[in-house]
Design a protein around this motif. Sequence first.
Motif, PDB file in Angstrom:
ATOM      1  N   THR A 209       6.331  12.164   8.810  1.00 10.22           N
ATOM      2  CA  THR A 209       7.072  11.864   7.830  1.00 10.22           C
ATOM      3  C   THR A 209       8.466  11.331   8.377  1.00 10.22           C
ATOM      4  O   THR A 209       9.088  10.282   8.052  1.00 10.22           O
ATOM      5  N   THR A 212       7.969   7.734   9.354  1.00 10.58           N
ATOM      6  CA  THR A 212       7.907   6.999   8.379  1.00 10.58           C
ATOM      7  C   THR A 212       9.379   6.485   7.842  1.00 10.58           C
ATOM      8  O   THR A 212       9.568   5.294   7.338  1.00 10.58           O
ATOM      9  N   CYS A 213      10.076   7.712   7.638  1.00 11.32           N
ATOM     10  CA  CYS A 213      11.407   7.329   7.332  1.00 11.32           C
ATOM     11  C   CYS A 213      12.384   6.512   8.032  1.00 11.32           C
ATOM     12  O   CYS A 213      13.033   5.562   7.645  1.00 11.32           O
ATOM     13  N   ILE A 216      11.008   2.922   7.457  1.00 10.16           N
ATOM     14  CA  ILE A 216      11.476   2.325   6.283  1.00 10.16           C
ATOM     15  C   ILE A 216      13.053   1.999   6.400  1.00 10.16           C
ATOM     16  O   ILE A 216      13.354   0.812   5.725  1.00 10.16           O
ATOM     17  N   ALA A 328       9.642  -0.415   1.459  1.00 17.38           N
ATOM     18  CA  ALA A 328       8.924   0.946   1.805  1.00 17.38           C
ATOM     19  C   ALA A 328       7.646   1.010   1.483  1.00 17.38           C
ATOM     20  O   ALA A 328       6.915   1.743   2.613  1.00 17.38           O
ATOM     21  N   THR A 332       5.786   2.137   4.933  1.00 17.68           N
ATOM     22  CA  THR A 332       4.998   3.467   4.790  1.00 17.68           C
ATOM     23  C   THR A 332       3.348   3.099   5.300  1.00 17.68           C
ATOM     24  O   THR A 332       2.810   3.811   6.162  1.00 17.68           O
ATOM     25  N   GLY A 351       4.755   9.664   2.368  1.00 13.50           N
ATOM     26  CA  GLY A 351       5.603   8.557   1.811  1.00 13.50           C
ATOM     27  C   GLY A 351       6.538   8.712   0.872  1.00 13.50           C
ATOM     28  O   GLY A 351       7.641   7.969   0.936  1.00 13.50           O
ATOM     29  N   CYS A 352       6.358   9.583   0.070  1.00 17.54           N
ATOM     30  CA  CYS A 352       7.313  10.028  -0.972  1.00 17.54           C
ATOM     31  C   CYS A 352       8.621  10.427  -0.389  1.00 17.54           C
ATOM     32  O   CYS A 352       9.582  10.122  -0.644  1.00 17.54           O
ATOM     33  N   GLY A 355      10.557   8.280   1.831  1.00 15.58           N
ATOM     34  CA  GLY A 355      11.325   7.300   1.008  1.00 15.58           C
ATOM     35  C   GLY A 355      12.631   8.031   0.477  1.00 15.58           C
ATOM     36  O   GLY A 355      13.642   7.451   0.275  1.00 15.58           O
ATOM     37  N   PHE A 396      12.666   3.573  -2.677  1.00 20.10           N
ATOM     38  CA  PHE A 396      12.033   4.186  -1.579  1.00 20.10           C
ATOM     39  C   PHE A 396      10.860   5.122  -1.624  1.00 20.10           C
ATOM     40  O   PHE A 396       9.864   5.136  -1.133  1.00 20.10           O
ATOM     41  N   GLY A 400       7.410   4.224  -1.154  1.00 18.56           N
ATOM     42  CA  GLY A 400       6.601   4.867  -0.121  1.00 18.56           C
ATOM     43  C   GLY A 400       5.306   5.608  -0.692  1.00 18.56           C
ATOM     44  O   GLY A 400       4.299   5.730   0.064  1.00 18.56           O
TER      45      GLY A 400
END
Length: 425
Positions: A209, A212-213, A216, A328, A332, A351-352, A355, A396, A400
Amino acid sequence: MTSLQPRSARARTSAPVAVEPDPRHRRPLVLATTLGGAFAAGSTLLVCLALAVVGWFLTDAGAHGTPSDALQVGALGWLMAHGAGVRIDGVAVTAVPLGLTALAAWATWRVGHRVGESVSGHGPDADRIGDGERDWTVPTAVSLFTTGYVVVAVVTTSLAATAETAPSGGRVLGWSLALCLLVGAPAIAIGAGRAAIWASLVPESVRATALTCRRILTSFAGVAAVVLLIAVAADLGAAATMVSRLHADAGATIMLVGLSLAVLPNAVAFSGSYLLGPGFAVGANTLVAPTAVVLGPLPLFPLLAGLPDPGPTAAWTAWLMALPVLVAAVATARSQRLRPTLRWDMGALRGCVAGVVAGVVVGIVAGLAGGAVGPGRMRTVGPFAFDAMVHAITAFGIGGLLGGLAMTWWQRRAARRAAVPVSPH
């Protein structure tokens, strides 16, 4: 560093070998870390002082003022990069030149990493840390590093501040602490090898995570920078006209370019807020957004040439607000290619959550990018930070989520194909 190698790596050796500790990794802890913090602060301070003296000579060949005046201006610029704010002819200027702040953060990271390497031999090794022994090397190093940085900041504030300029010492202290804790501390932990040990204890989902952040944020910053570059390039003639109206000679023009570079990250934050939808203000009662542009009289500053013309906007500009969602989603998906998962819930959650966290970071940066830059209506300049944060979290988070689900579907499909036996006929 041998003492911090994982136990499994050292277990493969054929026989125990006594290894003398490398003296380069056992520098005196107090001296190395304290001087490191002072050097991290002093290096960027010296850069600002040198630029101020060079600018003084370039503008009027030293005909006005003294070198001490130029040094004071350089010191005030360094303090402004640490959130001090100053008063110029009685007018408060609170905007932070984030370009100089980024330079200070880079120096803090580089010096902190070297400090971590130089003290990595102190404290227990990886085996003893894994067995639960407490290791105070990094906390001690961070505390002393921060002390050295803060001392330079306090001394600079006391020497450069006057009753007329009135920089805020409290804000300088707060920004210095933030730089050391948010940038210097991770650099020291990585350089000392402790970060790798601690990271192995963090769940894989959290690390994925975080990756991924970061992707983004970097992707969105890149897109915002490209949009800013296109906008300025489209109106280079207007920027040249602004410079000519200032009747600036070669030296003043160079200084104007340097000032533009110092606030370039601020401009990227403005561009990002524009893409998200809320936009930004360039003076009180103004708005620059994809759906509306309301402007007033503007100062002669080259980066402002990239502003759109006031009045109704073109229909296509509203579609620019789809870019954050797309960025985003793509970021992701690319991140999940490196750390695949076949679980729908994990793909969506990574992803969520990434984001949402990235949206909060964008909102914070948008809040730091603005401030007062002059008298009257120019006291209100900057992105609408809270609205930008809300829009960024939404865009995002949705992007995501969609990117994580799409890549999970692709990876599950690829896994099913790999599981199907291939017929020899």
